[in-house]
Write an enzyme that holds these catalytic residues in place. Structure first.
Site, mmCIF file in Angstrom:
data_model
loop_
_atom_site.group_PDB
_atom_site.id
_atom_site.type_symbol
_atom_site.label_atom_id
_atom_site.label_comp_id
_atom_site.label_asym_id
_atom_site.label_seq_id
_atom_site.Cartn_x
_atom_site.Cartn_y
_atom_site.Cartn_z
ATOM 1 N N THR A 1 50.668 11.480 -4.149
ATOM 2 C CA THR A 1 49.677 11.030 -5.133
ATOM 3 C C THR A 1 48.370 11.786 -4.947
ATOM 4 O OG1 THR A 1 48.184 9.270 -5.847
ATOM 5 C CG2 THR A 1 49.147 8.961 -3.699
ATOM 6 N N ILE A 2 47.766 12.148 -6.064
ATOM 7 C CA ILE A 2 46.452 12.796 -5.959
ATOM 8 C C ILE A 2 45.407 11.783 -5.486
ATOM 9 C CG2 ILE A 2 46.924 14.539 -7.736
ATOM 10 C CD1 ILE A 2 45.012 12.844 -9.589
ATOM 11 N N ASP A 3 45.723 10.476 -5.595
ATOM 12 C CA ASP A 3 44.728 9.443 -5.281
ATOM 13 C C ASP A 3 44.512 9.248 -3.768
ATOM 14 O OD1 ASP A 3 44.773 9.025 -8.040
ATOM 15 O OD2 ASP A 3 46.281 7.443 -7.881
ATOM 16 N N ARG B 1 42.400 6.093 -9.331
ATOM 17 C CA ARG B 1 42.769 4.674 -9.523
ATOM 18 C C ARG B 1 41.741 3.756 -8.866
ATOM 19 N NH1 ARG B 1 48.711 2.598 -9.094
ATOM 20 N NH2 ARG B 1 48.540 3.333 -6.960
ATOM 21 N N ARG C 1 45.490 16.962 -12.046
ATOM 22 C CA ARG C 1 46.886 16.748 -11.651
ATOM 23 C C ARG C 1 47.787 17.937 -11.938
ATOM 24 N NH1 ARG C 1 48.731 11.052 -13.713
ATOM 25 N NH2 ARG C 1 50.395 12.252 -14.667
ATOM 26 N N ARG D 1 18.992 18.317 -16.237
ATOM 27 C CA ARG D 1 19.797 17.234 -16.802
ATOM 28 C C ARG D 1 20.492 16.423 -15.713
ATOM 29 N NH1 ARG D 1 22.796 20.463 -21.747
ATOM 30 N NH2 ARG D 1 21.272 19.936 -23.341
HETATM 31 O O1 F6P Z 1 47.944 7.970 -9.820
HETATM 32 C C1 F6P Z 1 47.602 9.224 -10.312
HETATM 33 C C2 F6P Z 1 46.753 9.107 -11.552
HETATM 34 O O2 F6P Z 1 46.417 10.411 -11.995
HETATM 35 C C3 F6P Z 1 45.502 8.253 -11.392
HETATM 36 O O3 F6P Z 1 44.466 8.923 -10.703
HETATM 37 C C4 F6P Z 1 45.193 7.905 -12.818
HETATM 38 O O4 F6P Z 1 44.485 6.691 -12.914
HETATM 39 C C5 F6P Z 1 46.559 7.765 -13.420
HETATM 40 O O5 F6P Z 1 47.459 8.471 -12.591
HETATM 41 C C6 F6P Z 1 46.679 8.291 -14.826
HETATM 42 O O6 F6P Z 1 47.941 7.979 -15.309
HETATM 43 P P1 F6P Z 1 48.557 8.576 -16.645
HETATM 44 O O7 F6P Z 1 49.016 9.979 -16.325
HETATM 45 O O8 F6P Z 1 49.685 7.671 -16.945
HETATM 46 O O9 F6P Z 1 47.482 8.590 -17.668
#
Ligand code: F6P
Length: 358
Positions: free
Chosen positions: A138-140, A184, A283, A175
Protein backbone atom coordinates in the site's frame (compact mmCIF):
# COMPACT_ATOMS: atom_id res chain seq x y z
CA UNK A 1 -0.99 -36.17 9.45
CA UNK A 2 1.23 -36.06 6.33
CA UNK A 3 1.44 -32.67 4.72
CA UNK A 4 0.30 -32.47 1.13
CA UNK A 5 3.25 -31.87 -1.25
CA UNK A 6 3.28 -28.34 -2.60
CA UNK A 7 3.35 -28.35 -6.39
CA UNK A 8 1.08 -25.65 -7.76
CA UNK A 9 0.56 -22.20 -6.27
CA UNK A 10 -1.50 -19.14 -7.15
CA UNK A 11 -0.66 -15.43 -6.90
CA UNK A 12 -3.15 -12.59 -6.78
CA UNK A 13 -3.09 -8.82 -6.32
CA UNK A 14 -6.02 -7.22 -4.47
CA UNK A 15 -7.22 -3.71 -3.61
CA UNK A 16 -5.81 -0.59 -5.23
CA UNK A 17 -2.79 -0.92 -7.48
CA UNK A 18 0.60 0.19 -6.19
CA UNK A 19 4.10 0.66 -7.64
CA UNK A 20 6.08 -2.56 -7.08
CA UNK A 21 3.29 -5.15 -7.54
CA UNK A 22 4.91 -6.48 -10.70
CA UNK A 23 8.30 -6.64 -8.97
CA UNK A 24 6.78 -8.89 -6.26
CA UNK A 25 5.13 -11.12 -8.88
CA UNK A 26 8.40 -11.43 -10.81
CA UNK A 27 10.48 -12.30 -7.74
CA UNK A 28 7.92 -14.79 -6.43
CA UNK A 29 7.61 -16.56 -9.81
CA UNK A 30 11.36 -16.73 -10.32
CA UNK A 31 12.02 -18.08 -6.84
CA UNK A 32 9.09 -20.51 -6.94
CA UNK A 33 10.06 -21.97 -10.30
CA UNK A 34 13.86 -21.90 -9.99
CA UNK A 35 14.45 -22.74 -6.32
CA UNK A 36 11.35 -24.78 -5.52
CA UNK A 37 10.26 -26.27 -8.83
CA UNK A 38 6.68 -25.03 -8.37
CA UNK A 39 4.09 -24.30 -11.01
CA UNK A 40 2.60 -20.81 -10.65
CA UNK A 41 -0.86 -19.64 -11.69
CA UNK A 42 -1.64 -15.93 -11.85
CA UNK A 43 -5.15 -15.23 -10.53
CA UNK A 44 -6.70 -12.24 -12.31
CA UNK A 45 -8.60 -9.39 -10.66
CA UNK A 46 -7.86 -10.39 -7.07
CA UNK A 47 -10.19 -12.84 -5.33
CA UNK A 48 -12.72 -12.37 -8.11
CA UNK A 49 -10.44 -14.49 -10.32
CA UNK A 50 -10.92 -17.36 -7.88
CA UNK A 51 -14.69 -17.06 -8.19
CA UNK A 52 -14.69 -17.33 -11.97
CA UNK A 53 -11.47 -19.35 -12.34
CA UNK A 54 -9.80 -16.60 -14.32
CA UNK A 55 -6.16 -17.70 -14.21
CA UNK A 56 -3.07 -17.56 -16.42
CA UNK A 57 0.10 -19.66 -16.14
CA UNK A 58 2.85 -17.40 -14.83
CA UNK A 59 5.93 -18.50 -16.71
CA UNK A 60 9.37 -16.90 -16.71
CA UNK A 61 8.67 -15.70 -20.28
CA UNK A 62 5.51 -13.88 -19.18
CA UNK A 63 7.18 -11.98 -16.37
CA UNK A 64 10.14 -10.83 -18.46
CA UNK A 65 10.53 -7.03 -18.38
CA UNK A 66 7.86 -6.32 -15.75
CA UNK A 67 10.19 -5.26 -12.89
CA UNK A 68 10.05 -1.48 -13.56
CA UNK A 69 6.40 -1.39 -14.64
CA UNK A 70 3.72 0.22 -12.48
CA UNK A 71 0.27 -1.32 -12.01
CA UNK A 72 -0.20 -5.08 -11.94
CA UNK A 73 0.10 -7.66 -14.66
CA UNK A 74 -2.69 -9.59 -12.90
CA UNK A 75 -5.07 -6.59 -12.71
CA UNK A 76 -6.86 -5.81 -9.49
CA UNK A 77 -10.09 -4.62 -7.92
CA UNK A 78 -11.29 -3.41 -4.55
CA UNK A 79 -14.78 -4.81 -5.09
CA UNK A 80 -14.10 -8.57 -5.15
CA UNK A 81 -14.53 -9.53 -1.48
CA UNK A 82 -15.85 -13.15 -1.70
CA UNK A 83 -17.56 -12.82 1.70
CA UNK A 84 -19.48 -9.71 0.61
CA UNK A 85 -19.63 -10.06 -3.13
CA UNK A 86 -21.61 -7.21 -4.74
CA UNK A 87 -24.80 -8.41 -6.46
CA UNK A 88 -27.88 -6.51 -7.64
CA UNK A 89 -29.78 -7.18 -4.44
CA UNK A 90 -26.86 -6.14 -2.21
CA UNK A 91 -24.10 -8.50 -1.07
CA UNK A 92 -23.66 -12.25 -1.14
CA UNK A 93 -21.26 -14.68 0.60
CA UNK A 94 -19.53 -16.60 -2.20
CA UNK A 95 -16.75 -18.13 -0.10
CA UNK A 96 -18.05 -21.69 -0.59
CA UNK A 97 -17.64 -21.32 -4.37
CA UNK A 98 -14.17 -19.88 -3.86
CA UNK A 99 -13.11 -22.85 -1.71
CA UNK A 100 -14.46 -25.29 -4.31
CA UNK A 101 -12.61 -23.52 -7.13
CA UNK A 102 -9.30 -23.50 -5.22
CA UNK A 103 -9.64 -27.28 -4.93
CA UNK A 104 -10.57 -27.70 -8.58
CA UNK A 105 -7.65 -25.56 -9.70
CA UNK A 106 -5.36 -27.79 -7.63
CA UNK A 107 -3.80 -24.89 -5.75
CA UNK A 108 -1.60 -25.99 -2.83
CA UNK A 109 -1.08 -22.42 -1.65
CA UNK A 110 -1.95 -18.82 -2.52
CA UNK A 111 0.15 -15.66 -2.24
CA UNK A 112 -2.13 -12.64 -1.75
CA UNK A 113 -0.44 -9.29 -2.36
CA UNK A 114 -2.55 -6.53 -0.88
CA UNK A 115 -3.37 -3.97 1.75
CA UNK A 116 -5.63 -4.00 4.74
CA UNK A 117 -8.79 -5.22 2.91
CA UNK A 118 -7.09 -8.02 0.95
CA UNK A 119 -5.14 -9.19 3.98
CA UNK A 120 -8.29 -9.36 6.13
CA UNK A 121 -9.84 -11.65 3.49
CA UNK A 122 -6.61 -13.70 3.37
CA UNK A 123 -6.69 -14.15 7.16
CA UNK A 124 -10.34 -15.22 7.09
CA UNK A 125 -9.63 -17.75 4.33
CA UNK A 126 -6.62 -19.04 6.27
CA UNK A 127 -8.87 -19.60 9.28
CA UNK A 128 -11.14 -21.64 6.98
CA UNK A 129 -8.18 -23.88 6.07
CA UNK A 130 -6.91 -22.20 2.87
CA UNK A 131 -3.09 -22.17 2.73
CA UNK A 132 -2.46 -18.42 2.49
CA UNK A 133 0.70 -16.29 2.44
CA UNK A 134 0.48 -12.49 2.38
CA UNK A 135 2.65 -9.66 1.06
CA UNK A 136 2.00 -6.14 2.43
CA UNK A 137 1.23 -3.58 -0.27
CA UNK A 138 0.00 0.00 0.00
CA UNK A 139 1.19 3.50 -0.75
CA UNK A 140 -0.42 4.49 2.58
CA UNK A 141 2.13 2.58 4.73
CA UNK A 142 -0.67 1.98 7.23
CA UNK A 143 -0.15 -1.75 7.84
CA UNK A 144 1.10 -2.81 11.25
CA UNK A 145 3.81 -5.47 11.71
CA UNK A 146 6.04 -4.14 8.92
CA UNK A 147 8.28 -1.07 9.03
CA UNK A 148 7.38 -0.23 5.43
CA UNK A 149 5.03 -1.46 2.74
CA UNK A 150 6.33 -1.35 -0.83
CA UNK A 151 4.91 1.50 -2.94
CA UNK A 152 5.00 3.99 -0.08
CA UNK A 153 8.40 5.48 -0.90
CA UNK A 154 7.42 5.90 -4.56
CA UNK A 155 4.30 7.82 -3.51
CA UNK A 156 6.45 9.94 -1.16
CA UNK A 157 8.87 10.60 -3.98
CA UNK A 158 6.06 11.79 -6.31
CA UNK A 159 4.55 13.95 -3.54
CA UNK A 160 7.96 15.45 -2.69
CA UNK A 161 8.50 16.38 -6.32
CA UNK A 162 5.12 18.14 -6.22
CA UNK A 163 6.12 20.05 -3.07
CA UNK A 164 9.37 21.14 -4.75
CA UNK A 165 7.50 22.37 -7.81
CA UNK A 166 4.91 24.21 -5.73
CA UNK A 167 7.71 25.88 -3.76
CA UNK A 168 9.14 27.76 -6.72
CA UNK A 169 5.75 29.05 -7.86
CA UNK A 170 4.66 29.91 -4.29
CA UNK A 171 7.84 31.92 -3.78
CA UNK A 172 7.46 33.77 -7.09
CA UNK A 173 3.87 34.88 -6.37
CA UNK A 174 3.78 35.20 -2.57
CA UNK A 175 1.07 32.57 -2.38
CA UNK A 176 -0.11 29.86 -0.03
CA UNK A 177 -0.02 26.56 -1.88
CA UNK A 178 -2.03 23.70 -0.40
CA UNK A 179 -1.15 20.20 -1.60
CA UNK A 180 -3.55 17.35 -0.79
CA UNK A 181 -1.92 13.91 -0.75
CA UNK A 182 -3.34 10.41 -0.27
CA UNK A 183 -2.86 8.11 2.74
CA UNK A 184 -6.40 7.19 3.84
CA UNK A 185 -6.73 7.61 7.62
CA UNK A 186 -2.96 7.92 8.21
CA UNK A 187 -0.58 10.81 7.64
CA UNK A 188 2.54 8.95 6.50
CA UNK A 189 2.70 10.30 2.93
CA UNK A 190 1.99 13.86 4.09
CA UNK A 191 4.54 13.71 6.90
CA UNK A 192 7.36 12.19 4.82
CA UNK A 193 6.81 14.36 1.73
CA UNK A 194 6.32 17.45 3.89
CA UNK A 195 9.61 16.81 5.66
CA UNK A 196 11.44 15.90 2.46
CA UNK A 197 10.12 18.95 0.60
CA UNK A 198 10.51 21.45 3.45
CA UNK A 199 6.79 22.23 3.87
CA UNK A 200 5.82 24.95 6.35
CA UNK A 201 2.64 23.30 7.59
CA UNK A 202 1.72 19.60 7.60
CA UNK A 203 -1.81 18.51 8.45
CA UNK A 204 -2.35 14.83 9.29
CA UNK A 205 -5.31 12.82 10.63
CA UNK A 206 -3.40 11.94 13.80
CA UNK A 207 -3.10 15.63 14.81
CA UNK A 208 -6.41 17.52 14.31
CA UNK A 209 -5.88 21.16 13.29
CA UNK A 210 -7.52 24.50 13.94
CA UNK A 211 -7.74 27.15 11.19
CA UNK A 212 -6.54 29.74 13.76
CA UNK A 213 -3.26 27.88 14.28
CA UNK A 214 -2.67 27.65 10.53
CA UNK A 215 -3.31 31.38 10.14
CA UNK A 216 -1.01 32.14 13.05
CA UNK A 217 1.80 30.12 11.46
CA UNK A 218 1.35 31.89 8.09
CA UNK A 219 1.38 35.31 9.77
CA UNK A 220 4.47 34.59 11.79
CA UNK A 221 6.35 33.53 8.65
CA UNK A 222 5.21 36.75 6.96
CA UNK A 223 6.62 38.73 9.88
CA UNK A 224 9.91 36.88 9.45
CA UNK A 225 10.03 37.91 5.79
CA UNK A 226 8.65 34.76 4.09
CA UNK A 227 5.34 35.79 2.54
CA UNK A 228 4.55 32.38 1.04
CA UNK A 229 3.70 28.96 2.46
CA UNK A 230 3.51 25.33 1.51
CA UNK A 231 0.83 23.33 3.29
CA UNK A 232 0.82 19.55 2.79
CA UNK A 233 -2.49 18.08 3.90
CA UNK A 234 -3.28 14.37 4.15
CA UNK A 235 -6.64 13.46 2.59
CA UNK A 236 -7.79 12.09 5.97
CA UNK A 237 -6.86 15.20 7.99
CA UNK A 238 -9.60 16.76 10.11
CA UNK A 239 -10.31 19.88 12.10
CA UNK A 240 -10.41 19.65 15.91
CA UNK A 241 -13.88 18.30 16.67
CA UNK A 242 -14.52 17.78 12.95
CA UNK A 243 -14.76 14.76 10.68
CA UNK A 244 -12.95 13.41 7.59
CA UNK A 245 -14.02 14.84 4.22
CA UNK A 246 -15.41 12.44 1.63
CA UNK A 247 -15.87 12.96 -2.11
CA UNK A 248 -18.33 10.11 -1.92
CA UNK A 249 -19.57 9.10 1.51
CA UNK A 250 -21.19 5.85 0.34
CA UNK A 251 -17.99 4.40 -1.13
CA UNK A 252 -15.94 6.17 1.59
CA UNK A 253 -13.70 7.93 -0.95
CA UNK A 254 -11.76 10.59 0.89
CA UNK A 255 -10.98 13.95 -0.68
CA UNK A 256 -11.56 17.69 -0.62
CA UNK A 257 -9.93 18.64 2.68
CA UNK A 258 -7.47 20.97 0.90
CA UNK A 259 -10.40 23.07 -0.39
CA UNK A 260 -11.91 23.09 3.09
CA UNK A 261 -8.65 24.36 4.62
CA UNK A 262 -8.41 27.03 1.90
CA UNK A 263 -11.94 28.23 2.72
CA UNK A 264 -11.28 28.21 6.46
CA UNK A 265 -8.19 30.45 6.27
CA UNK A 266 -8.96 32.64 3.22
CA UNK A 267 -10.60 35.53 5.04
CA UNK A 268 -7.96 35.75 7.77
CA UNK A 269 -4.89 36.13 5.53
CA UNK A 270 -3.90 38.61 2.85
CA UNK A 271 -2.17 36.10 0.56
CA UNK A 272 -3.64 34.33 -2.44
CA UNK A 273 -4.32 30.61 -1.98
CA UNK A 274 -4.12 27.84 -4.57
CA UNK A 275 -5.02 24.17 -4.13
CA UNK A 276 -3.48 21.11 -5.80
CA UNK A 277 -4.95 17.63 -5.31
CA UNK A 278 -2.29 15.12 -6.35
CA UNK A 279 -4.57 12.06 -6.61
CA UNK A 280 -3.68 8.87 -8.41
CA UNK A 281 -0.42 10.23 -9.83
CA UNK A 282 0.97 9.02 -6.48
CA UNK A 283 -0.06 5.45 -7.30
CA UNK A 284 0.79 5.13 -10.96
CA UNK A 285 4.08 4.70 -12.79
CA UNK A 286 7.37 3.05 -12.13
CA UNK A 287 8.48 2.14 -8.58
CA UNK A 288 11.61 3.89 -7.29
CA UNK A 289 14.63 1.61 -6.59
CA UNK A 290 13.85 1.32 -2.85
CA UNK A 291 10.43 -0.15 -3.65
CA UNK A 292 11.79 -2.41 -6.41
CA UNK A 293 14.29 -3.89 -3.97
CA UNK A 294 11.76 -4.23 -1.12
CA UNK A 295 9.16 -5.78 -3.46
CA UNK A 296 11.76 -8.21 -4.80
CA UNK A 297 12.80 -9.25 -1.27
CA UNK A 298 9.12 -9.70 -0.28
CA UNK A 299 8.38 -11.78 -3.41
CA UNK A 300 11.32 -14.08 -2.83
CA UNK A 301 10.50 -14.51 0.86
CA UNK A 302 6.82 -15.24 0.08
CA UNK A 303 7.81 -17.99 -2.38
CA UNK A 304 10.15 -19.52 0.24
CA UNK A 305 7.37 -19.49 2.87
CA UNK A 306 4.83 -21.12 0.60
CA UNK A 307 7.34 -23.80 -0.44
CA UNK A 308 7.96 -24.53 3.25
CA UNK A 309 4.21 -24.72 3.93
CA UNK A 310 4.48 -22.01 6.60
CA UNK A 311 0.99 -20.65 6.00
CA UNK A 312 -0.97 -17.83 7.65
CA UNK A 313 2.12 -15.63 7.51
CA UNK A 314 2.89 -12.26 6.01
CA UNK A 315 6.38 -11.23 4.92
CA UNK A 316 7.50 -8.04 6.66
CA UNK A 317 10.42 -5.65 6.92
CA UNK A 318 11.79 -5.27 10.44
CA UNK A 319 14.89 -3.10 10.56
CA UNK A 320 17.23 -4.62 7.97
CA UNK A 321 15.57 -8.05 7.97
CA UNK A 322 12.75 -9.65 6.03
CA UNK A 323 10.76 -11.73 8.53
CA UNK A 324 7.51 -13.69 8.65
CA UNK A 325 4.72 -12.52 10.98
CA UNK A 326 1.15 -13.79 11.46
CA UNK A 327 -1.19 -12.09 8.94
CA UNK A 328 -3.53 -11.37 11.85
CA UNK A 329 -0.87 -9.08 13.45
CA UNK A 330 -0.83 -6.90 10.34
CA UNK A 331 -4.57 -6.36 10.14
CA UNK A 332 -5.54 -6.03 13.79
CA UNK A 333 -4.95 -2.24 13.89
CA UNK A 334 -3.78 0.36 11.36
CA UNK A 335 -0.31 1.80 11.88
CA UNK A 336 -0.83 5.49 12.70
CA UNK A 337 1.76 8.25 12.87
CA UNK A 338 2.72 8.74 16.51
CA UNK A 339 1.95 12.41 17.35
CA UNK A 340 4.60 12.20 20.09
CA UNK A 341 7.11 10.29 18.00
CA UNK A 342 10.51 11.29 16.71
CA UNK A 343 9.41 12.21 13.16
CA UNK A 344 6.81 14.71 14.37
CA UNK A 345 9.23 16.06 17.00
CA UNK A 346 11.90 16.56 14.33
CA UNK A 347 9.45 18.48 12.15
CA UNK A 348 8.41 20.68 15.07
CA UNK A 349 12.07 21.43 15.92
CA UNK A 350 12.47 22.72 12.38
CA UNK A 351 9.56 25.09 12.83
CA UNK A 352 6.99 23.06 10.87
CA UNK A 353 3.47 23.61 12.19
CA UNK A 354 0.91 20.82 12.45
CA UNK A 355 -1.88 23.36 12.80
CA UNK A 356 -2.40 22.40 16.43
CA UNK A 357 -0.58 25.10 18.41
CA UNK A 358 -2.60 27.89 20.15
O1 F6P B 1 -5.12 2.83 -0.30
C1 F6P B 1 -4.53 3.46 -1.38
C2 F6P B 1 -5.33 4.66 -1.82
O2 F6P B 1 -4.67 5.27 -2.92
C3 F6P B 1 -5.62 5.68 -0.73
O3 F6P B 1 -4.50 6.49 -0.43
C4 F6P B 1 -6.80 6.40 -1.30
O4 F6P B 1 -7.61 6.95 -0.28
C5 F6P B 1 -7.54 5.31 -2.01
O5 F6P B 1 -6.61 4.27 -2.26
C6 F6P B 1 -8.16 5.73 -3.32
O6 F6P B 1 -8.92 4.67 -3.80
P1 F6P B 1 -9.53 4.61 -5.27
O7 F6P B 1 -8.39 4.24 -6.20
O8 F6P B 1 -10.55 3.55 -5.18
O9 F6P B 1 -10.05 5.96 -5.59
Amino acid sequence: MRMRAIKRIGILTGGGDCPGLNAVIRAAVRTATRDHDLEVLGIQLGFEGLLNKSCIPLTNELIRGILPKGGTLLRTTNRGNPFEFPVEAGKEDRSALLLRNIKELGLDGIIAIGGDGTLKIAQRLFEMGIPMIAVPKTIDNDLAATDFTFGFMTAVSVATDAVDRLHTTAESHDRVMILEVMGRHCGWIALHSGLAGGADIILIPEIPYTPEAIVESIRSRQKEGSPFDIIVVAEGAKRVGGAERYIDRRSKRLGGIAYQVADEIARAINLEIRVTVLGHIQRGGSPIPFDRVLATRFGKAAADLIAKGDFGKMVALRGEQIVAVPIRDAVSNPKYVDPDGELVATARSLGISFGDAL
